[in-house]
Structures are given as C-alpha cells and as structure tokens.
Design an enzyme around this catalytic site. Structure first.
Site, PDB file in Angstrom:
ATOM      1  N   GLU A  79      -3.662 -31.506  72.459  1.00  0.00           N
ATOM      2  CA  GLU A  79      -3.837 -30.100  72.064  1.00  0.00           C
ATOM      3  C   GLU A  79      -3.566 -29.175  73.246  1.00  0.00           C
ATOM      4  OE1 GLU A  79      -7.771 -30.915  70.529  1.00  0.00           O
ATOM      5  OE2 GLU A  79      -7.128 -30.518  68.478  1.00  0.00           O
TER       6      GLU A  79
ATOM      7  N   ALA B 283     -11.116 -34.568  75.189  1.00  0.00           N
ATOM      8  CA  ALA B 283     -12.428 -34.065  75.590  1.00  0.00           C
ATOM      9  C   ALA B 283     -13.190 -35.188  76.283  1.00  0.00           C
ATOM     10  CB  ALA B 283     -13.191 -33.621  74.351  1.00  0.00           C
TER      11      ALA B 283
ATOM     12  N   GLY C 128      -7.848 -33.720  72.773  1.00  0.00           N
ATOM     13  CA  GLY C 128      -7.784 -32.410  73.438  1.00  0.00           C
ATOM     14  C   GLY C 128      -6.655 -32.346  74.456  1.00  0.00           C
TER      15      GLY C 128
ATOM     16  N   GLU D 141      -9.102 -38.737  67.565  1.00  0.00           N
ATOM     17  CA  GLU D 141     -10.495 -38.352  67.301  1.00  0.00           C
ATOM     18  C   GLU D 141     -11.102 -39.148  66.145  1.00  0.00           C
ATOM     19  OE1 GLU D 141      -7.989 -36.233  67.821  1.00  0.00           O
ATOM     20  OE2 GLU D 141      -8.635 -34.537  69.068  1.00  0.00           O
TER      21      GLU D 141
HETATM   22  N1  CO8 Z   1     -13.891 -39.120  77.865  1.00  0.00           N
HETATM   23  C1  CO8 Z   1     -14.674 -39.707  78.789  1.00  0.00           C
HETATM   24  N2  CO8 Z   1     -14.284 -40.773  79.523  1.00  0.00           N
HETATM   25  C2  CO8 Z   1     -13.048 -41.246  79.292  1.00  0.00           C
HETATM   26  C3  CO8 Z   1     -12.176 -40.684  78.350  1.00  0.00           C
HETATM   27  C4  CO8 Z   1     -12.639 -39.561  77.604  1.00  0.00           C
HETATM   28  N3  CO8 Z   1     -11.881 -38.929  76.695  1.00  0.00           N
HETATM   29  N4  CO8 Z   1     -11.023 -41.386  78.351  1.00  0.00           N
HETATM   30  C5  CO8 Z   1     -11.171 -42.343  79.272  1.00  0.00           C
HETATM   31  N5  CO8 Z   1     -12.378 -42.267  79.849  1.00  0.00           N
HETATM   32  C6  CO8 Z   1     -12.958 -43.139  80.903  1.00  0.00           C
HETATM   33  C7  CO8 Z   1     -13.340 -44.499  80.358  1.00  0.00           C
HETATM   34  O1  CO8 Z   1     -14.601 -44.470  79.767  1.00  0.00           O
HETATM   35  C8  CO8 Z   1     -13.275 -45.337  81.623  1.00  0.00           C
HETATM   36  O2  CO8 Z   1     -14.439 -45.129  82.353  1.00  0.00           O
HETATM   37  P1  CO8 Z   1     -15.100 -46.360  83.199  1.00  0.00           P
HETATM   38  O3  CO8 Z   1     -14.086 -46.632  84.286  1.00  0.00           O
HETATM   39  O4  CO8 Z   1     -16.358 -45.771  83.712  1.00  0.00           O
HETATM   40  O5  CO8 Z   1     -15.244 -47.496  82.256  1.00  0.00           O
HETATM   41  C9  CO8 Z   1     -12.124 -44.711  82.409  1.00  0.00           C
HETATM   42  O6  CO8 Z   1     -11.937 -43.402  81.855  1.00  0.00           O
HETATM   43  C10 CO8 Z   1     -10.833 -45.451  82.225  1.00  0.00           C
HETATM   44  O7  CO8 Z   1     -10.606 -45.617  80.850  1.00  0.00           O
HETATM   45  P2  CO8 Z   1     -10.025 -46.981  80.249  1.00  0.00           P
HETATM   46  O8  CO8 Z   1     -10.584 -48.154  80.983  1.00  0.00           O
HETATM   47  O9  CO8 Z   1     -10.219 -46.931  78.791  1.00  0.00           O
HETATM   48  O10 CO8 Z   1      -8.484 -46.809  80.669  1.00  0.00           O
HETATM   49  P3  CO8 Z   1      -7.191 -47.330  79.948  1.00  0.00           P
HETATM   50  O11 CO8 Z   1      -6.060 -46.947  80.840  1.00  0.00           O
HETATM   51  O12 CO8 Z   1      -7.339 -48.770  79.549  1.00  0.00           O
HETATM   52  O13 CO8 Z   1      -7.105 -46.493  78.568  1.00  0.00           O
HETATM   53  C11 CO8 Z   1      -7.113 -44.483  77.250  1.00  0.00           C
HETATM   54  C12 CO8 Z   1      -6.865 -45.122  78.620  1.00  0.00           C
HETATM   55  C13 CO8 Z   1      -6.129 -45.031  76.208  1.00  0.00           C
HETATM   56  C14 CO8 Z   1      -6.887 -42.999  77.448  1.00  0.00           C
HETATM   57  C15 CO8 Z   1      -8.555 -44.777  76.783  1.00  0.00           C
HETATM   58  O14 CO8 Z   1      -9.439 -44.509  77.840  1.00  0.00           O
HETATM   59  C16 CO8 Z   1      -8.996 -43.957  75.612  1.00  0.00           C
HETATM   60  O15 CO8 Z   1      -8.698 -44.318  74.475  1.00  0.00           O
HETATM   61  N6  CO8 Z   1      -9.733 -42.842  75.858  1.00  0.00           N
HETATM   62  C17 CO8 Z   1     -10.301 -42.027  74.811  1.00  0.00           C
HETATM   63  C18 CO8 Z   1      -9.246 -41.186  74.139  1.00  0.00           C
HETATM   64  C19 CO8 Z   1      -9.863 -40.341  73.037  1.00  0.00           C
HETATM   65  O16 CO8 Z   1     -10.504 -40.812  72.145  1.00  0.00           O
HETATM   66  N7  CO8 Z   1      -9.628 -39.019  73.130  1.00  0.00           N
HETATM   67  C20 CO8 Z   1     -10.141 -38.081  72.186  1.00  0.00           C
HETATM   68  C21 CO8 Z   1     -11.423 -37.537  72.661  1.00  0.00           C
HETATM   69  S1  CO8 Z   1     -12.153 -36.444  71.489  1.00  0.00           S
HETATM   70  C22 CO8 Z   1     -11.294 -35.021  71.675  1.00  0.00           C
HETATM   71  O17 CO8 Z   1     -10.413 -34.886  72.485  1.00  0.00           O
HETATM   72  C23 CO8 Z   1     -11.707 -33.907  70.764  1.00  0.00           C
HETATM   73  C24 CO8 Z   1     -11.004 -32.632  71.117  1.00  0.00           C
HETATM   74  C25 CO8 Z   1     -11.829 -31.491  70.634  1.00  0.00           C
HETATM   75  C26 CO8 Z   1     -11.568 -30.178  71.300  1.00  0.00           C
HETATM   76  C27 CO8 Z   1     -10.995 -30.205  72.696  1.00  0.00           C
HETATM   77  C28 CO8 Z   1     -11.988 -30.206  73.765  1.00  0.00           C
HETATM   78  C29 CO8 Z   1     -11.375 -30.384  75.127  1.00  0.00           C
END
Ligand code: CO8
Length: 258
Positions: free
Chosen positions: A112, A66, A109, A132
C-alpha cells in the site's frame, strides 16, 4: 548510538531519498516509523530545493507491512485513536513526484505504501502482495481500493482474497509497477528518474500530479475540465515561457518553479 529507523538524504541535485531502516523486522511499519515518515514528507513538501522524492527500503526489503506486534492486543478504539490516515495523508498530499524503489518484499501496508508513489521501480526479485487475510485481517490503507483501480477487479481480488504474493514481472504485466530492473540497479534507476524530473518545471510536475490523482476518481467531463484549467494556469508561469523559448532556441531550459 541508536540506529535511525528512517533516513532522509537531501541531495544537491533536487532529489531527496527516504530510506526505511528496520531491516531486522523487514521494515515493518510501526507507529513511530510512520510518524517519522509523515514528518519527513511534510518537510520535503515544503522544501523548495526538493524537486522529486525517492522512497526505498534499501537493497533487501521494501516493507513487510504494518508491524504485527501493534495488532496483538489492540481494540477497535485503539486502532481508531491512532488516526493513521494522517500518516498516509502526508504522502498522498505531497505535491512532489514520488518514485518508489522496491527491492524484496512489499507486502500489506508495504504494498500500500508503494502504491502511494507516482512511479514504482521494482528489482527483479521484488515480491508484492496483500497477505492480511492470512492473519485474519484485511487491507486497511488502500489495498482494496488503490490496487483495485490499478490492476482491475479480478487480479486485485485474487491477490486480496488469497493473500498470495506475485513476482516483480507479474506485477509489471498487471501494471502495478512502472519498470523492472536488476536488483542492484533499483535505487540507482529510481534516483535517475528523480533527477530527470528534478530538471523539469516543478509547478508543471505538481499540476500533472494533482490533476491525474484527483481526476481519476471524477466523472470524465469534470476531470477533463480540471485538466484544461490546470493547463491554462500554466500559461501564467515563467517556467512555461522558458520551456517554449528554450526549445525554440535549442538549449536546455532553466526552470525557476514559478
Ligand atoms: N510485523 C512485525 N514483525 C515482522 C513483520 C511484520 N509485518 N514481518 C516480519 N517481521 C519480523 C519477523 O517476526 C521476524 O522477527 P524475529 O527475527 O524476531 O523472528 C523478522 O521480521 C524476520 O522475519 P522472517 O523470519 O519471517 O523473515 P523471512 O525473510 O523468512 O520472511 C516475510 C519475510 C515474507 C516478509 C515474512 O516475515 C512475513 O510474511 N511477514 C508478515 C507479512 C504480513 O503479513 N504483512 C501484512 C501485515 S498486516 C498489514 O500490513 C495491514 C496494513 C494495514 C494498514 C497499514 C498500516 C501500516
């Protein structure tokens, strides 16, 4: 020109390819993207020329879950009023086979979303997880349920409670993916499988999908009865007769979807 956040390409061969396209935020699933994705699935579900669907995030990332920006200030009522179940339902209720081509991260997500597919082809460097918990949350679109059913309690609980990621090979061993291929071959392989399915009877594919997905949560005897009924129904289709005839005449079948 503003870039499209999701792209749908309908090919001549009966395969439609849906590609998430928010690479800068790792294809994070914001409401707009999910809305558009649901619309596309509804449209493809009604499109007689689409026989199988490939869902991908492209060569680098599937989806990082998400969009966390949507969570910063949201209250319970805001999240409730989003009624995001309707976005997922469009995928769950799609009667065409869905093949996910997963490269890079499929997290939260995103994992999922992959689990909504019928077949998952993963690139060697793909990473799966339900992180999450690391942001004070829990899975909300099947992570505690679908994952549990697919890989079993103890593997699922470890992933959900720790938030740790697993590799494509580990996901393969657990049965979370259908096959693992070289990264650059993922989408090609998913399309190849979709093309194979597109050559079969669409009505038989739909019956298989419906019975398998509904039956898994039913008591065995009821699920077996459902299977029997669907099997019997297929004998009233031209496709079933064509399939048997083509086999005996040693030629390829020409299915009409009726
Ligand atoms: N949401 C918003 N922005 C994100 C997300 C995200 N999930 N993931 C990455 N980004 C953004 C970062 O903030 C960053 O932005 P900026 O360039 O402005 O700083 C950009 O993408 C690149 O990210 P990273 O620099 O972190 O890139 P890396 O390649 O180093 O890492 C990762 C990639 C491992 C994916 C890392 O970004 C990460 O851990 N992301 C978050 C993953 C996460 O926690 N996901 C779970 C989210 S909660 C969820 O999914 C709940 C589901 C509920 C129902 C489903 C609804 C759809």
């Amino acid at each position: 020109m503003e870039e499209q956040i999701i792209i749908c390409e309908q090919q001549e061969n009966g395969v439609s390819v849906i590609r998430l396209n928010r690479p800068k935020v790792r294809n994070a699933l914001n409401t707009e993207l999910r809305e558009q994705m649901a619309e596309i699935f509804n449209k493809l579900n009604d499109d007689v020329n689409t026989k199988a669907i490939v869902l991908t995030g492209g060569n680098k990332v599937f989806a990082a879950g998400a969009d966390i920006n949507d969570f910063l200030t949201a209250k319970t009522v805001d999240v409730y009023l989003r009624h995001s179940e309707r976005y997922w339902d469009a995928i769950t209720n799609c009667c065409k086979p869905i093949i996910a081509a997963v490269n890079g991260y499929a997290l939260g997500g995103g994992c999922e979303l992959a689990m909504h597919a019928d077949i998952i082809v993963a690139g060697k460097s793909a990473k799966f997880g339900q992180p999450e918990i690391k942001i004070g949350l829990m899975p909300g679109a099947g992570g505690t349920q679908r994952l549990f059913r697919v890989i079993g309690k103890h593997k699922a609980m470890k992933l959900i409670l720790t938030g740790d990621m697993i590799s494509a090979d580990e996901a393969d061993q657990m049965g979370l993916v259908s096959e693992v291929v070289e990264d650059e071959a993922t989408i090609k392989r998913a399309i190849e499988i979709a093309e194979q399915l597109a050559g079969y009877s669409p009505i038989a594919l739909t019956q298989i999908k419906e019975v398998a997905n509904l039956g898994v949560d039913m008591p065995l005897q009821a699920a077996l009865a459902l299977e029997r009924k669907a099997f019997q129904i297929l004998f009233d289709t031209e496709d079933q007769k064509e399939g048997a005839k083509a086999f005996l005449e040693k030629r390829s079948a020409e299915y009409k979807g009726r």
